[in-house]
Design a protein around this motif. Structure first.
Motif, PDB file in Angstrom:
ATOM      1  N   PHE A  65       0.830  -1.204   0.000  1.00  0.00           N
ATOM      2  CA  PHE A  65       0.000   0.000   0.000  1.00  0.00           C
ATOM      3  C   PHE A  65       0.866   1.258   0.000  1.00  0.00           C
ATOM      4  CE2 PHE A  65       0.080  -1.548   4.483  1.00  0.00           C
ATOM      5  CZ  PHE A  65       0.797  -0.509   5.056  1.00  0.00           C
ATOM      6  N   HIS A  66       2.168   1.094  -0.178  1.00  0.00           N
ATOM      7  CA  HIS A  66       3.025   2.278  -0.281  1.00  0.00           C
ATOM      8  C   HIS A  66       3.681   2.295  -1.662  1.00  0.00           C
ATOM      9  CE1 HIS A  66       6.560   4.878   1.302  1.00  0.00           C
ATOM     10  NE2 HIS A  66       5.700   5.559   0.615  1.00  0.00           N
ATOM     11  N   VAL A  67       3.123   3.130  -2.543  1.00  0.00           N
ATOM     12  CA  VAL A  67       3.558   3.192  -3.954  1.00  0.00           C
ATOM     13  C   VAL A  67       3.744   1.790  -4.534  1.00  0.00           C
ATOM     14  CG1 VAL A  67       4.770   4.710  -5.540  1.00  0.00           C
ATOM     15  CG2 VAL A  67       5.112   5.025  -3.107  1.00  0.00           C
ATOM     16  N   ASN A  68       2.707   0.959  -4.386  1.00  0.00           N
ATOM     17  CA  ASN A  68       2.710  -0.376  -4.977  1.00  0.00           C
ATOM     18  C   ASN A  68       3.977  -1.174  -4.654  1.00  0.00           C
ATOM     19  OD1 ASN A  68       0.251   0.124  -6.224  1.00  0.00           O
ATOM     20  ND2 ASN A  68       1.244   1.054  -8.001  1.00  0.00           N
ATOM     21  N   SER A  82      13.304   7.580   2.975  1.00  0.00           N
ATOM     22  CA  SER A  82      14.008   8.626   3.715  1.00  0.00           C
ATOM     23  C   SER A  82      15.496   8.319   3.567  1.00  0.00           C
ATOM     24  CB  SER A  82      13.705   8.688   5.204  1.00  0.00           C
ATOM     25  OG  SER A  82      12.554   8.041   5.548  1.00  0.00           O
ATOM     26  N   ALA A  83      16.315   9.281   3.995  1.00  0.00           N
ATOM     27  CA  ALA A  83      17.755   9.113   3.793  1.00  0.00           C
ATOM     28  C   ALA A  83      18.288   7.946   4.611  1.00  0.00           C
ATOM     29  CB  ALA A  83      18.460  10.397   4.195  1.00  0.00           C
ATOM     30  N   ALA A  84      19.129   7.134   3.997  1.00  0.00           N
ATOM     31  CA  ALA A  84      19.760   6.015   4.715  1.00  0.00           C
ATOM     32  C   ALA A  84      21.004   6.546   5.408  1.00  0.00           C
ATOM     33  CB  ALA A  84      20.139   4.918   3.727  1.00  0.00           C
ATOM     34  N   HIS A 102      21.035   2.598  -2.189  1.00  0.00           N
ATOM     35  CA  HIS A 102      20.209   3.708  -1.734  1.00  0.00           C
ATOM     36  C   HIS A 102      19.434   4.227  -2.944  1.00  0.00           C
ATOM     37  CE1 HIS A 102      20.317   7.673   0.812  1.00  0.00           C
ATOM     38  NE2 HIS A 102      19.146   7.086   0.814  1.00  0.00           N
ATOM     39  N   ALA A 103      18.144   4.478  -2.766  1.00  0.00           N
ATOM     40  CA  ALA A 103      17.343   4.921  -3.906  1.00  0.00           C
ATOM     41  C   ALA A 103      16.362   5.995  -3.456  1.00  0.00           C
ATOM     42  CB  ALA A 103      16.584   3.739  -4.495  1.00  0.00           C
ATOM     43  N   TYR A 104      15.882   6.727  -4.426  1.00  0.00           N
ATOM     44  CA  TYR A 104      14.974   7.853  -4.128  1.00  0.00           C
ATOM     45  C   TYR A 104      13.762   7.787  -5.051  1.00  0.00           C
ATOM     46  CZ  TYR A 104      13.158  12.615  -4.710  1.00  0.00           C
ATOM     47  OH  TYR A 104      12.327  13.701  -4.832  1.00  0.00           O
ATOM     48  N   GLY A 105      12.617   8.113  -4.477  1.00  0.00           N
ATOM     49  CA  GLY A 105      11.424   8.212  -5.314  1.00  0.00           C
ATOM     50  C   GLY A 105      10.284   8.812  -4.526  1.00  0.00           C
ATOM     51  N   MET A 106       9.178   9.006  -5.194  1.00  0.00           N
ATOM     52  CA  MET A 106       7.985   9.589  -4.572  1.00  0.00           C
ATOM     53  C   MET A 106       6.772   8.843  -5.105  1.00  0.00           C
ATOM     54  SD  MET A 106       8.782  13.577  -5.449  1.00  0.00           S
ATOM     55  CE  MET A 106       7.567  14.337  -4.399  1.00  0.00           C
ATOM     56  N   THR A 107       5.654   8.985  -4.415  1.00  0.00           N
ATOM     57  CA  THR A 107       4.412   8.423  -4.930  1.00  0.00           C
ATOM     58  C   THR A 107       4.172   8.949  -6.354  1.00  0.00           C
ATOM     59  OG1 THR A 107       3.579   8.421  -2.681  1.00  0.00           O
ATOM     60  CG2 THR A 107       1.940   8.215  -4.438  1.00  0.00           C
ATOM     61  N   GLU A 108       4.504  10.201  -6.568  1.00  0.00           N
ATOM     62  CA  GLU A 108       4.284  10.846  -7.869  1.00  0.00           C
ATOM     63  C   GLU A 108       5.178  10.280  -8.967  1.00  0.00           C
ATOM     64  OE1 GLU A 108       4.672  12.177  -4.961  1.00  0.00           O
ATOM     65  OE2 GLU A 108       3.574  14.028  -4.659  1.00  0.00           O
ATOM     66  N   THR A 109       6.249   9.532  -8.569  1.00  0.00           N
ATOM     67  CA  THR A 109       7.218   9.083  -9.580  1.00  0.00           C
ATOM     68  C   THR A 109       7.248   7.559  -9.750  1.00  0.00           C
ATOM     69  OG1 THR A 109       9.071   8.959  -8.016  1.00  0.00           O
ATOM     70  CG2 THR A 109       8.696  11.094  -9.072  1.00  0.00           C
ATOM     71  N   LYS A 143      22.231  14.576  -3.922  1.00  0.00           N
ATOM     72  CA  LYS A 143      22.145  14.363  -2.473  1.00  0.00           C
ATOM     73  C   LYS A 143      20.965  15.186  -1.962  1.00  0.00           C
ATOM     74  CE  LYS A 143      24.619  15.210   1.702  1.00  0.00           C
ATOM     75  NZ  LYS A 143      25.624  16.027   2.271  1.00  0.00           N
ATOM     76  N   ILE A 144      20.008  14.503  -1.321  1.00  0.00           N
ATOM     77  CA  ILE A 144      18.855  15.224  -0.770  1.00  0.00           C
ATOM     78  C   ILE A 144      19.331  15.954   0.476  1.00  0.00           C
ATOM     79  CG2 ILE A 144      16.498  15.037   0.167  1.00  0.00           C
ATOM     80  CD1 ILE A 144      16.524  13.852  -2.570  1.00  0.00           C
ATOM     81  N   VAL A 145      19.192  17.253   0.446  1.00  0.00           N
ATOM     82  CA  VAL A 145      19.653  18.041   1.575  1.00  0.00           C
ATOM     83  C   VAL A 145      18.501  18.220   2.560  1.00  0.00           C
ATOM     84  CG1 VAL A 145      20.617  20.269   2.225  1.00  0.00           C
ATOM     85  CG2 VAL A 145      21.277  19.222   0.069  1.00  0.00           C
ATOM     86  N   GLY A 150       6.785   5.670   8.075  1.00  0.00           N
ATOM     87  CA  GLY A 150       8.059   5.577   8.783  1.00  0.00           C
ATOM     88  C   GLY A 150       8.969   6.783   8.641  1.00  0.00           C
ATOM     89  N   LYS A 151       8.477   7.898   8.108  1.00  0.00           N
ATOM     90  CA  LYS A 151       9.345   9.081   8.032  1.00  0.00           C
ATOM     91  C   LYS A 151       9.170   9.920   9.290  1.00  0.00           C
ATOM     92  CE  LYS A 151       8.474   8.983   3.255  1.00  0.00           C
ATOM     93  NZ  LYS A 151       8.834   9.376   1.965  1.00  0.00           N
ATOM     94  N   PHE A 152      10.236  10.650   9.666  1.00  0.00           N
ATOM     95  CA  PHE A 152      10.115  11.489  10.851  1.00  0.00           C
ATOM     96  C   PHE A 152       9.002  12.512  10.650  1.00  0.00           C
ATOM     97  CE2 PHE A 152      14.912  10.778  11.390  1.00  0.00           C
ATOM     98  CZ  PHE A 152      14.690   9.647  12.164  1.00  0.00           C
TER      99      PHE A 152
HETATM  100  P1  AMP Z   1       6.398   9.310  -0.611  1.00  0.00           P
HETATM  101  O1  AMP Z   1       5.581   9.883  -1.692  1.00  0.00           O
HETATM  102  O2  AMP Z   1       5.655   9.037   0.637  1.00  0.00           O
HETATM  103  O3  AMP Z   1       7.194   8.136  -1.074  1.00  0.00           O
HETATM  104  O4  AMP Z   1       7.477  10.434  -0.179  1.00  0.00           O
HETATM  105  C1  AMP Z   1       8.383  10.978  -1.111  1.00  0.00           C
HETATM  106  C2  AMP Z   1       9.416  11.803  -0.387  1.00  0.00           C
HETATM  107  O5  AMP Z   1      10.233  10.963   0.439  1.00  0.00           O
HETATM  108  C3  AMP Z   1      10.408  12.499  -1.300  1.00  0.00           C
HETATM  109  O6  AMP Z   1       9.892  13.696  -1.820  1.00  0.00           O
HETATM  110  C4  AMP Z   1      11.592  12.717  -0.377  1.00  0.00           C
HETATM  111  O7  AMP Z   1      11.404  13.865   0.425  1.00  0.00           O
HETATM  112  C5  AMP Z   1      11.555  11.512   0.525  1.00  0.00           C
HETATM  113  N1  AMP Z   1      12.516  10.486   0.080  1.00  0.00           N
HETATM  114  C6  AMP Z   1      12.288   9.399  -0.692  1.00  0.00           C
HETATM  115  N2  AMP Z   1      13.408   8.670  -0.844  1.00  0.00           N
HETATM  116  C7  AMP Z   1      14.384   9.295  -0.151  1.00  0.00           C
HETATM  117  C8  AMP Z   1      15.772   9.047   0.091  1.00  0.00           C
HETATM  118  N3  AMP Z   1      16.403   7.976  -0.396  1.00  0.00           N
HETATM  119  N4  AMP Z   1      16.459   9.936   0.854  1.00  0.00           N
HETATM  120  C9  AMP Z   1      15.845  11.025   1.375  1.00  0.00           C
HETATM  121  N5  AMP Z   1      14.546  11.318   1.196  1.00  0.00           N
HETATM  122  C10 AMP Z   1      13.819  10.467   0.437  1.00  0.00           C
END
Ligand code: AMP
Length: 542
Positions: free
Chosen positions: A227-230, A301-303, A321-328, A425-427, A521-523
């Protein structure tokens, strides 16, 4: 000219039925662990599609799921698109008000519900009047008494379905197949709609050798909830590529995850940092054979660097380590070191691995700072903008589309730097940066540094209003159980001093038992900021 064959989500399952019929899905449900072949999953999915058709589900209608990671949820992933309806996976950790809001906003007609989540839905009954039927995903033979009506028994419904049901072949690849809602900083969650096309292309990207490299030889365990971005699209990719899947089911523990890794010989597992923190603790306490793992993938979130180091050096588990959003969809950025970077020393490699990485093929980015596109120097900060065929271009029926999707780009709200190698790098989130005396401080950098302190379990750094500097960083720290009450604040401050400019050092450290977290699980920095906004007034008085 070339053929133009529409992308179709159900074609991924058909592929598994044809070529990987004997491969397995290991599924943990309320009553234990069971195994299914893709032949069985295919047949059960066809039965489910035909039963949904008989229940009157129409093309384009939304069908919601409130369920953990298991085989029935996987079947729904394909069976709902299999009747040209839209699979709406609902985050069961949201507040009941938000769950009711999104069920109504999406206009869900039918809800699939896991047995242990039934009480939650029963409590919402009067707030979701448009839902026409409920289907209970249960291992029990009989349905429980419930005010939800009509309530169908998943397995009995399958018995009424046609195992030879044919999935529609002539679909429009731009038709919707999936929906997820993402929490907004304020207000109600926002909906994102995925299409056949975006889902298939995203799955393909998960199979790129320099991406997730999901393949037939993998034993894939998505710990990230479906249920979290499939589940980050992994159930689709794994099915298509014929990977064995291991689905950890309801309310799992780190011990269960470690056991599954050992028993099922998991090669690739996906989850957020809190999951991996828990697993590390388990691996410290008990010994397991984790040698099958080729990588764990971590995002959301950041590892923390210390965690990556422990995984790789102590447990010999490669960390991605990977990054994404529900939108992506979500995977758009991942760390993959380049061949010539293998000459770097261990610390420099770790620095790269702790960054989120560079865009996967098929995704474009630009980073816009105060003076236009930032320099790729690893220092200049700007907002990350992205575009791709698996990125949304609007929110579902929501005027918050404006401001996020502009000029063909998704404005992520994430502040980043980019180095000469293109590593992002996500600041911070734009809203979480700390502005002290007109200069920016990255809360994420401070958190990572504090979490490298041996006695610290987790840390979150927030901005609190300050009479002189407008904002100052305040660190909220949870110590490991054995260190509680034994670590003076000064030790942590001294640990930070050599790593940062003087004005970056948090003014104070507040020890807590737990940091409040979002449903994924994000702060929850907003809550922390509210709790601690008067910190300076309080400390000045005391
Ligand atoms: P969600 O749509 O709930 O997956 O949240 C997406 C947001 O999570 C992003 O816009 C980032 O702020 C954060 N995020 C996702 N992956 C990472 C990552 N590897 N490091 C830091 N922030 C992240």
């Amino acid at each position: 000219m070339m053929m133009n064959v529409p992308f179709r989500v159900t074609s991924m399952l058909e592929h598994a039925e044809w070529y990987f019929a004997k491969k397995e899905v290991t599924s943990r449900t309320m009553s234990g662990i069971r195994k299914f072949s893709y032949r069985e999953i295919g047949e059960r999915t066809r039965r489910l599609s035909s039963a949904l058709k008989r229940l009157g589900v129409q093309k384009g209608e939304r069908v919601g799921t409130l369920a953990w990671n298991h085989h029935r949820h996987l079947e729904a992933y394909f069976a709902i698109p299999g009747v040209e309806a839209v699979l709406h996976t609902i985050n069961i950790r949201l507040s009941p008000q938000h769950i009711a809001y999104i069920i109504n906003h999406a206009d869900d007609q039918i809800l699939f519900v896991d047995q242990d989540i039934l009480p939650l839905v029963e409590a919402l009954k009067d707030h979701i009047p448009n839902v026409k039927a409920f289907i209970l995903m249960t291992d029990e033979d009989e349905l429980p008494q419930s005010p939800l009506q009509p309530l169908y028994h998943y397995e009995k419904l399958l018995e009424t379905g046609d195992p030879a049901y044919e999935f529609p072949q002539n679909v429009d690849e731009n038709d919707p197949v999936g929906m997820c809602y993402t929490s907004a900083t304020t207000g109600n969650p926002k909906g994102v709609t995925y299409t056949h096309r975006s889902t298939v292309l995203h799955s393909m990207s998960l199979g790129l050798a320099d991406g997730g490299s999901v393949s037939e030889s993998d034993v894939l365990m998505p710990v990230v909830p479906m249920f979290h971005v499939n589940a980050w699209g992994l159930p689709y990719a794994a099915t298509w590529f014929g990977s064995k899947q291991v689905m950890p089911g309801p309310r799992f523990t780190p011990q269960l995850l470690a056991e599954l890794i050992e028993m099922e010989k998991v090669t690739f597992a996906a989850g957020v940092p809190t999951i991996w923190m828990g697993l590390l603790q388990e691996l410290e306490q008990n010994s397991y054979d984790t040698s099958s793992i080729r990588a764990v993938i971590c995002g959301g979130s950041a590892a923390p660097k210390g965690m990556i180091k422990t995984f790789e050096e102590k447990h010999n588990i490669p960390f991605m380590h990977a990054y994404g959003m529900t939108e992506t969809s979500p995977l758009v950025i991942a760390t993959r070191l380049k061949t010539y970077q293998s000459d770097l020393d261990d610390e420099a490699k770790l620095d790269y691995k702790a960054k989120q990485g560079y865009v996967v093929q098929g995704v474009e980015m630009k980073v816009i700072g105060a003076n236009g596109e930032v320099k790729w120097d690893g220092h200049e900060m700007g907002e990350l903008l992205l575009r791709s065929n698996w990125i949304a271009d609007e929110y579902y029926n929501d005027d918050r589309t404006e401001g996020t999707f502009n000029d063909g780009w998704l404005h992520t709200g994430d502040v980043v730097t980019v180095d000469e190698e293109g590593f992002v790098k996500i600041v911070d989130r734009t809203k979480d940066l700390i502005k002290s005396g007109g200069e920016w401080i990255s809360s994420v950098d401070l958190e990572n540094a504090i979490m490298a302190f041996p006695d610290v379990f987790e840390a979150s750094v927030i901005a609190v209003p300050h009479p002189e500097w407008q904002e100052r960083p305040l660190a909220c720290v949870v110590l490991k159980p054995e260190a509680k009450g034994k670590v003076p604040k000064e030790d942590i401050v001294e640990f930070l001093r050599p790593q940062f400019a003087k004005w970056w050092i948090p003014d104070d450290i507040v020890f807590m038992d737990e940091i409040p977290k979002t449903s994924v699980g994000k702060f929850l920095k907003r809550t922390l900021r509210d709790q601690l906004k008067d910190h300076y007034m309080t400390t000045a008085k005391s």
